[in-house]
Scaffold this motif. Structure first.
Motif, PDB file in Angstrom:
ATOM      1  N   ASP A 262       0.820  -1.214   0.000  1.00  0.00           N
ATOM      2  CA  ASP A 262       0.000   0.000   0.000  1.00  0.00           C
ATOM      3  C   ASP A 262       0.855   1.265   0.000  1.00  0.00           C
ATOM      4  OD1 ASP A 262      -1.920  -1.890   0.327  1.00  0.00           O
ATOM      5  OD2 ASP A 262      -2.833  -1.012   2.114  1.00  0.00           O
ATOM      6  N   ASP A 263       0.187   2.366  -0.305  1.00  0.00           N
ATOM      7  CA  ASP A 263       0.704   3.740  -0.110  1.00  0.00           C
ATOM      8  C   ASP A 263       1.713   4.206  -1.166  1.00  0.00           C
ATOM      9  OD1 ASP A 263      -0.863   3.480   2.103  1.00  0.00           O
ATOM     10  OD2 ASP A 263       0.643   4.083   3.559  1.00  0.00           O
ATOM     11  N   HIS A 313      -5.871   2.633  -3.705  1.00  0.00           N
ATOM     12  CA  HIS A 313      -5.873   2.887  -2.257  1.00  0.00           C
ATOM     13  C   HIS A 313      -6.411   4.297  -2.017  1.00  0.00           C
ATOM     14  CE1 HIS A 313      -4.799   1.967   1.802  1.00  0.00           C
ATOM     15  NE2 HIS A 313      -3.691   2.660   1.876  1.00  0.00           N
ATOM     16  N   HIS A 317      -5.616   9.153   0.628  1.00  0.00           N
ATOM     17  CA  HIS A 317      -5.484   8.379   1.857  1.00  0.00           C
ATOM     18  C   HIS A 317      -6.276   8.976   3.009  1.00  0.00           C
ATOM     19  CE1 HIS A 317      -3.647   5.670   4.804  1.00  0.00           C
ATOM     20  NE2 HIS A 317      -3.160   4.985   3.776  1.00  0.00           N
ATOM     21  N   HIS A 404       3.960  -2.128   2.991  1.00  0.00           N
ATOM     22  CA  HIS A 404       4.020  -0.793   2.376  1.00  0.00           C
ATOM     23  C   HIS A 404       5.312  -0.664   1.592  1.00  0.00           C
ATOM     24  CE1 HIS A 404       1.224  -0.493   5.755  1.00  0.00           C
ATOM     25  NE2 HIS A 404       0.588   0.396   5.014  1.00  0.00           N
TER      26      HIS A 404
HETATM   27 ZN    ZN Z   1      -2.445   3.008   3.520  1.00  0.00          ZN
END
Ligand code: ZN
Length: 456
Positions: A262-263, A313, A317, A404
């Motif tokens: 993620d991210d 995602h 965020h 991540h």
């Molecule tokens: Zn995240």
């Protein structure tokens, strides 16, 4: 002070040189190729991003179009005089493609001026440098070529819908593909073929987003004018066929695990991960942030082309529980649009930030929700060996692992874990591959945490 004749000449030459220098600097400044503009005040956010083509006639036309969109937007904002439930927003993006003597520019503007969702306006400029003129769709076809092209377009749309789990309405497809200047306003030619863009609502619903098909040159013989065909292209690859797809039956006797990151994307750490995945015949899933895509395009493209899956995602965020419907829609749709701009297809998987999801978010996003059941807490551990150990401790057949890829230690930890798991007969698959191997049909109501055999 009295200047000699030579002195006067020197002074004049210096003066001329300074003037020339100023002109050159001014010219190079005005030749800046990329236009980036951001404006923000209490009422609206405005963002413009495009590259100039270097051809004055086209660049002036683009500038006019952009100015008009901007003026219209600001007029609406000023007229309304207040902020609606969420801030007004205008985003204008342009993409350029060069092929043979043809320069194509596709400009998309998204405007939020109240209501349920953004409005989108597309415009394409296709310019033939050889004849110094703009081309419209019929200009590139032989006489009567459209009649042979239409069935190919419909077939491509069908393939696209099957691949992306979109249900197309026959009436919409018929109306949206019959010849009119408006229906075929958005197209361009690149090395591989003819690209036709159908903006939302033309052949599918708003939620299905834009549909972009590419028809390869080998299918366009006798349809496209000879001069526009690419004789060097011996490929018949349609871009709707996923790159990097592999024979998943090789994994049918293995334990399966889906590593998800993620991210990102992040040009540096994500690249390191991609370099390492090959050692373990691993493909993974990236849940990317829309806001990070434009600055990390290359690595996102590479990740996709190497057969990894790209999910969303969201854009910023944010905790979706705290947003209203319009804001949720823009978090989702903006991300899908920006990812599609880079990889050519729209994500179908959503991992909401913090895993926060409810029925309303599912309904609005119209995407498959993928959470996780192995939380590595990599952001807290910040140590590759501790992260490896945590993964090894919790790994199981059908697991979805949360990591991540913006942290170097997480990337190294994941690769260290793969080295061990490989010895334990694990295969490293994307969510899509896992779903296929487990014979699951994803629906829009379930939040998926894992794909345990016989589960779900
Ligand atoms: Zn995240």
């Amino acid at each position: 002070m009295k200047l000699t004749k030579i002195g006067k000449i020197v002074v004049s030459l210096v003066f001329v040189a300074v003037v020339l220098g100023i002109i050159l600097i001014w010219r190079s400044r005005s030749n800046i190729r990329s236009i980036h503009k951001m404006e923000s005040n209490e009422f609206y956010d405005l963002k413009i991003d495009y590259d100039k083509t270097g051809i004055g006639k086209i660049d002036d036309r683009i500038a006019d179009i952009v100015r008009e969109r901007q003026d219209n937007f600001i007029a609406i904002v000023e007229k309304s005089g207040s902020v609606a439930t969420s801030k007004y927003n205008l985003v204008i993006n342009g993409t350029n493609v060069s092929y043979k003597n043809i320069k194509s520019v596709h400009i998309i503007s998204y405007a939020y001026t109240g209501g349920a969702h953004y409005t989108r306006e597309d415009i394409s400029l296709v310019y033939d440098e050889k004849d110094n003129k703009y081309l419209n769709f019929l200009d590139i076809l032989v006489a009567d070529g459209f009649n042979s092209l239409l069935p190919i377009i419909k077939k491509s749309l069908l393939e696209y819908s099957n691949l992306n789990n979109i249900v197309l309405n026959e009436e919409w497809v018929n109306d949206g593909t019959k010849y009119s200047d408006e229906n075929y306003q958005n197209f361009y030619l690149d090395e591989n073929g003819l690209v036709i863009v159908f903006p939302p609502y033309q052949v599918a619903s708003w939620a299905d987003g834009e549909i972009k098909i590419e028809i390869s040159y080998d299918k366009l013989k006798g349809i496209l004018k000879e001069e526009y065909l690419n004789n060097d292209s011996n490929t018949s690859i349609d871009t709707i066929i996923k790159p990097g797809s592999r024979d998943i039956l090789q994994f049918k006797d293995k334990k399966l695990i889906a590593f998800t990151f993620d991210d990102g994307p992040n040009n540096s750490t994500t690249s390191r991960l991609l370099d390492g995945l090959d050692d373990y015949n691993a493909k993974v899933t990236f849940f990317v942030l829309g806001s990070r895509v434009n600055n990390n395009k290359e690595v996102l493209k590479r990740a996709y082309e190497e057969g990894n899956q790209i999910g969303s995602h969201t854009y910023n965020h944010l905790n979706l529980f705290l947003l209203n419907d319009e804001e949720i829609l823009s978090e989702v749709n903006d991300t899908n649009a920006v990812v599609e701009d880079v990889i050519g297809i729209r994500p179908t998987l959503l991992r909401p930030p913090y895993g926060n999801v409810n029925d309303n978010i599912k309904l609005l996003s119209n995407m498959h929700i993928i959470n996780w059941d192995v939380d590595t807490e990599d952001w807290k551990l910040k140590n590759r060996y501790l992260i490896r150990d945590k993964i090894l401790e919790d790994a199981h057949d059908g697991a979805i692992v949360l990591l991540h890829d913006i942290y170097r230690e997480s990337v190294e930890g994941a690769l260290l874990a793969m080295a061990e798991l490989e010895k334990q007969n694990y295969a490293f698959v994307t969510i899509e591959e896992m779903v296929q191997l487990r014979g699951v049909t994803l629906d829009y109501d379930t939040t998926y945490y894992n794909f345990i055999k016989g589960g779900n």
